[in-house]
Design a protein around this motif. Structure first.
Motif, PDB file in Angstrom:
ATOM      1  N   LYS A 261      34.316  30.766  33.425  1.00  0.00           N
ATOM      2  CA  LYS A 261      35.341  30.866  33.323  1.00  0.00           C
ATOM      3  C   LYS A 261      35.249  31.969  31.548  1.00  0.00           C
ATOM      4  O   LYS A 261      35.726  32.055  30.393  1.00  0.00           O
ATOM      5  N   ASP A 262      34.343  32.877  32.302  1.00  0.00           N
ATOM      6  CA  ASP A 262      34.228  33.628  31.052  1.00  0.00           C
ATOM      7  C   ASP A 262      34.040  34.835  31.511  1.00  0.00           C
ATOM      8  O   ASP A 262      34.258  36.114  32.539  1.00  0.00           O
ATOM      9  N   LYS A 263      35.020  35.044  30.915  1.00  0.00           N
ATOM     10  CA  LYS A 263      36.419  36.903  30.739  1.00  0.00           C
ATOM     11  C   LYS A 263      35.127  38.096  30.795  1.00  0.00           C
ATOM     12  O   LYS A 263      36.137  38.987  31.884  1.00  0.00           O
ATOM     13  N   LYS A 264      34.756  37.705  29.767  1.00  0.00           N
ATOM     14  CA  LYS A 264      33.996  38.915  29.477  1.00  0.00           C
ATOM     15  C   LYS A 264      32.747  39.710  30.690  1.00  0.00           C
ATOM     16  O   LYS A 264      32.846  40.847  31.313  1.00  0.00           O
ATOM     17  N   ARG A 317      42.989  30.677  34.587  1.00  0.00           N
ATOM     18  CA  ARG A 317      41.870  30.106  34.253  1.00  0.00           C
ATOM     19  C   ARG A 317      41.481  31.335  33.515  1.00  0.00           C
ATOM     20  O   ARG A 317      40.707  30.802  32.180  1.00  0.00           O
ATOM     21  N   ILE A 318      41.237  33.452  33.233  1.00  0.00           N
ATOM     22  CA  ILE A 318      40.849  34.233  32.673  1.00  0.00           C
ATOM     23  C   ILE A 318      42.448  34.928  33.276  1.00  0.00           C
ATOM     24  O   ILE A 318      42.626  34.720  34.191  1.00  0.00           O
ATOM     25  N   ILE A 319      42.191  35.926  32.353  1.00  0.00           N
ATOM     26  CA  ILE A 319      43.285  37.273  32.428  1.00  0.00           C
ATOM     27  C   ILE A 319      42.328  38.196  33.037  1.00  0.00           C
ATOM     28  O   ILE A 319      41.771  39.047  31.570  1.00  0.00           O
ATOM     29  N   PRO A 320      41.975  38.532  33.682  1.00  0.00           N
ATOM     30  CA  PRO A 320      40.837  39.473  33.829  1.00  0.00           C
ATOM     31  C   PRO A 320      42.043  41.424  33.762  1.00  0.00           C
ATOM     32  O   PRO A 320      43.821  41.127  33.430  1.00  0.00           O
TER      33      PRO A 320
END
Length: 389
Positions: A261-264, A317-320
């Motif tokens: 869950k690391d978006k960056k 979970r994350i939004i790209p």
């Protein structure tokens, strides 16, 4: 990827391939390893080949192909939960793999059972005297695959009541779990690829095999915080030294960051993949071409959109980057669950859940949690993110 994308029917060809491989794999297990059960290596073909093939030692001495495929079959079965198919087509394959590894694993004096001789796919290490080698005893990826196999097999036997004829194999699976070494963390805080803390020859190697337990496996998660943090450090180290330079490798790294869950980092890998690893016809560049990258990229996107672990269903979970607004229909999850949802400016605006059985799930979005009970063949509509509160 296929199941979540609503393409589970494609698995019939996969079943057919494994059933073609089984008799060959029994012969390979007996002739090459003097073991019972079924084994396959890193390569197969139209005729269901299971033998050691190839000339490059760091790749071909890897008897985990059959177990990986068996785990994939079991994960597929978690979507449809068809008892007949699981009893007749999934668990028998897993049983054959359990028999093989029960015989194959080397019993050490410290009561640990380890794989080997084997390789961590295509990677090499350096000994203190400067010698470089690839063959080893006890490889992290092997143990993660075998552990998942044994856990899946025992869960399947319990859930689908296979009965006393499988009792001996269940005992074997339990023994394997009791004696397999755990996934280890080294002095640098990274997950060890081998049982010993060897120096890596190629620090930015394209394979990151010792993170199988993060993806596609489920051994490493937020529920195992030490391993979760060690997986992050492992990835950072590989990338700092040039890892992820092939298309399929970058797609796998995207799957890792989706689980973390690391978006960056996910966005960074996505940008690099689209800029450097996709040809004009959208084929993945290995080079020249490898379909793994296309499938892996799709899997990574599906993973960030929705996932299920136990009774917990997590959306967005994350939004790209570039996907702040969107819509998904027909996304399938384990446990006969289907979800449609839409979001705008990073906020959910609509959710529709359909279930093939009566079940209670915990729905999560942006730290908000809600218990939801679904009835068999029912549909539940939620309008707006405020419905989570």
């Amino acid at each position: 990827m296929a199941d979540r994308a609503g393409l589970g029917v494609c698995y019939e060809s996969f079943f057919n391939l494994i059933e073609k491989m089984l008799p060959n794999g029994r012969k390979t297990a007996k002739k090459v390893y003097a073991c019972r059960g079924f084994v396959a290596h890193h390569n197969t073909n139209l005729w269901g080949d299971t033998d050691i093939t190839g000339l490059w030692l760091p790749a071909f001495l890897w008897p985990m192909g059959g177990a990986w495929m068996a785990n994939q079959l079991y994960h597929h079965s978690e979507f449809k939960e068809n008892p007949k198919e699981i009893r007749e087509r999934v668990l028998p394959v897993m049983k054959e793999c359990i028999l093989f590894f029960y015989d194959y694993l080397y019993r050490k004096s410290d009561k640990m059972w380890i794989s080997g001789p084997t390789v961590s796919p295509e990677n090499t290490y350096r000994l203190l005297d400067g010698q470089e080698a690839s063959v080893a005893m006890g490889v992290a990826m092997d143990h993660q695959i075998i552990r998942e196999l044994a856990e899946n097999y025992l869960e399947g036997c319990r859930r689908y009541n296979t009965g006393s004829p499988e009792y001996e194999t269940e005992k074997m699976a339990q023994e394997i779990l009791e004696h397999l070494p755990p996934t280890k963390i080294g002095k640098s805080g990274r997950i060890l690829e081998w049982q010993e803390e060897y120096e890596e020859v190629e620090k930015g190697h394209r394979h990151i095999s010792h993170l199988y337990g993060l993806h596609p496996g489920r051994e490493i998660s937020e529920d195992t915080p030490a391993l979760f943090e060690a997986a992050k450090r492992t990835l950072e180290y590989r990338l700092e030294h040039g890892g992820g330079h092939t298309g399929w490798s970058k797609a796998w790294i995207m799957c890792f960051y989706a689980r973390l869950k690391d978006k960056k980092k996910f966005d960074e890998q996505m940008r690099q993949f689209l800029a450097n690893s996709v040809d004009e016809n959208l084929w993945d560049i290995h080079p020249p071409f490898q379909i793994d990258g296309n499938f892996g990229m799709a899997e990574a996107v599906l993973e960030v959109l929705a996932s299920r672990r136990g009774d917990v269903v997590e959306l967005l979970r994350i939004i790209p980057e570039g996907m702040e607004t969107g819509m998904v229909t027909g996304l399938c999850l384990e446990g006969r669950l289907k979800v449609d949802f839409a979001w705008k400016c990073g906020k959910l605006t609509k959710i529709s859940l359909s279930s093939g059985k009566t079940q209670t799930i915990e729905l999560r979005y942006c730290g908000i949690r809600r218990s939801v009970t679904l009835l068999e063949n029912s549909r539940l509509e939620l309008e707006g993110v405020e419905n989570y509160e």
